[in-house]
Scaffold this active site. Sequence first.
Site, mmCIF file in Angstrom:
data_model
loop_
_atom_site.group_PDB
_atom_site.id
_atom_site.type_symbol
_atom_site.label_atom_id
_atom_site.label_comp_id
_atom_site.label_asym_id
_atom_site.label_seq_id
_atom_site.Cartn_x
_atom_site.Cartn_y
_atom_site.Cartn_z
ATOM 1 N N GLU A 34 0.817 -1.218 0.000
ATOM 2 C CA GLU A 34 0.000 0.000 0.000
ATOM 3 C C GLU A 34 0.849 1.266 0.000
ATOM 4 O OE1 GLU A 34 -3.336 0.313 -0.110
ATOM 5 O OE2 GLU A 34 -3.666 -1.839 -0.266
ATOM 6 N N GLU A 125 -8.515 -3.935 3.114
ATOM 7 C CA GLU A 125 -8.087 -3.069 2.007
ATOM 8 C C GLU A 125 -9.101 -3.062 0.867
ATOM 9 O OE1 GLU A 125 -5.746 -1.037 2.204
ATOM 10 O OE2 GLU A 125 -4.322 -1.756 3.698
ATOM 11 N N ARG A 126 -9.646 -4.247 0.571
ATOM 12 C CA ARG A 126 -10.679 -4.400 -0.459
ATOM 13 C C ARG A 126 -10.347 -3.704 -1.778
ATOM 14 N NH1 ARG A 126 -13.443 -2.877 4.121
ATOM 15 N NH2 ARG A 126 -14.225 -0.950 3.197
ATOM 16 N N PRO A 127 -9.184 -4.028 -2.396
ATOM 17 C CA PRO A 127 -8.867 -3.445 -3.702
ATOM 18 C C PRO A 127 -9.665 -4.134 -4.807
ATOM 19 C CG PRO A 127 -7.202 -5.032 -3.136
ATOM 20 C CD PRO A 127 -8.177 -5.000 -1.979
ATOM 21 N N HIS A 271 30.129 -7.516 38.779
ATOM 22 C CA HIS A 271 31.015 -6.606 38.042
ATOM 23 C C HIS A 271 31.245 -7.233 36.671
ATOM 24 C CE1 HIS A 271 34.739 -4.003 37.537
ATOM 25 N NE2 HIS A 271 34.936 -4.947 36.631
HETATM 26 ZN ZN LIG Z 1 33.257 -3.154 40.023
#
Ligand SMILES: [Zn+2]
Length: 381
Positions: A34, A125-127, A271
């Site tokens: 589209e 859509e119905r084209p 860490h």
């Molecule tokens: Zn650290």
Amino acid sequence: MGQQETAKQIWDYLTSRGWTKQSVAALLGNMQSESSIIADRWESDIVGNMSGGYGLVQWTPATKYIDWAKSNGLVYQDVISQCKRLEWEVANSQQFYNPNMTFAAFTRSTQSPEELANIFIKYYERPLNPNQPARGIQARYWYDLFQNSTGGSGVSSWTWPFTKPYTGVIYLDGQQFGNTSVKRGRGYFHDGFDFDSSVYGPDILAVSGGEVIYTGVMGDGLGSVIVLSIPPYQVMYQEFSQSMSDIFVSVGQKVTKGQRIGQLNGGTHLHLGITQKNWRAALSSWDVDDGSWLNPIDVIQKEMNNSQEEKGEIEMILYKVTDSKSKMNGSIWLFNGEQLTRLDGTSAAKLGQSLKNVDINQAEMSSFKNIGIRTVGDFQY
Ligand SMILES: [Zn+2]
């Protein structure tokens, strides 16, 4: 914004609002035909023509959508505004007229993307010509590209080290990567990022696929340590406990993205350090900012974004142009996921025997260019 980014924005928004992946893929397959998935798209590119179509699904006349957006205080060119219109249509049973299925049922359907793309073209859509199987192929493309993605992280091959993503909250200065206000060794440098155990965990995840190159409990405050080789990086998890029993992997083991490799137990934080050097060599620079250690937040975010650009695996698709108004009528094209190649002569004739014919018009061919696919050979239109 590129087509894939817009498609991902629509995917993320509507799946977060309860649409199934199949229904959003079907919608995207239709939008591609589209509007090439361009929100601010006027029919035939006649800007401002209020009686023509407008937007992702080409609402016609354009006023039907634009007046609604304005009366709701929405910016009509915006992708999410247009998604909200679709939601309004679902809630108010508008636009989608199917005797066997409500629009709401469509958004919850787990039928295939191809089937739902056909339902959407026929009842929404119905084209004039609803026989457009290309939309189903396109729906499948988006489904395969996005289906394994989770909210916000795309189809990334990297993830955060916990199921909870990094929140972006500013942590205590001492927990950040880089030079902080906390004295450490020869300076104020912190060689990683501390994920607070009151926020994250307990499961600790591999940030990407790789191989375990070290596990152990080390001195000097390092505690439990796991090191993964994820080329070009070595990723060091430390301080999350004081016991081997909190480490669930062993040296030489291959791990996959998001695999549970250990658990936070007793420590205040994990860490995480990332280096492109040998991790043991980099440890000698634990308190010096000499480039040995990288900012883990930056690296993870960068890698997550990079891998979002990667195309999903796509099967080869052959197209034959069957548009009698096109100069390319009869030509045969091979799409391998990256490249659209015109095949001519005997090779095409041979391939043509096993060819799945699809009706593909020039606008749809041009949409391949919009998603960055390189074309080879004669591709004039
Ligand atoms: Zn650290």
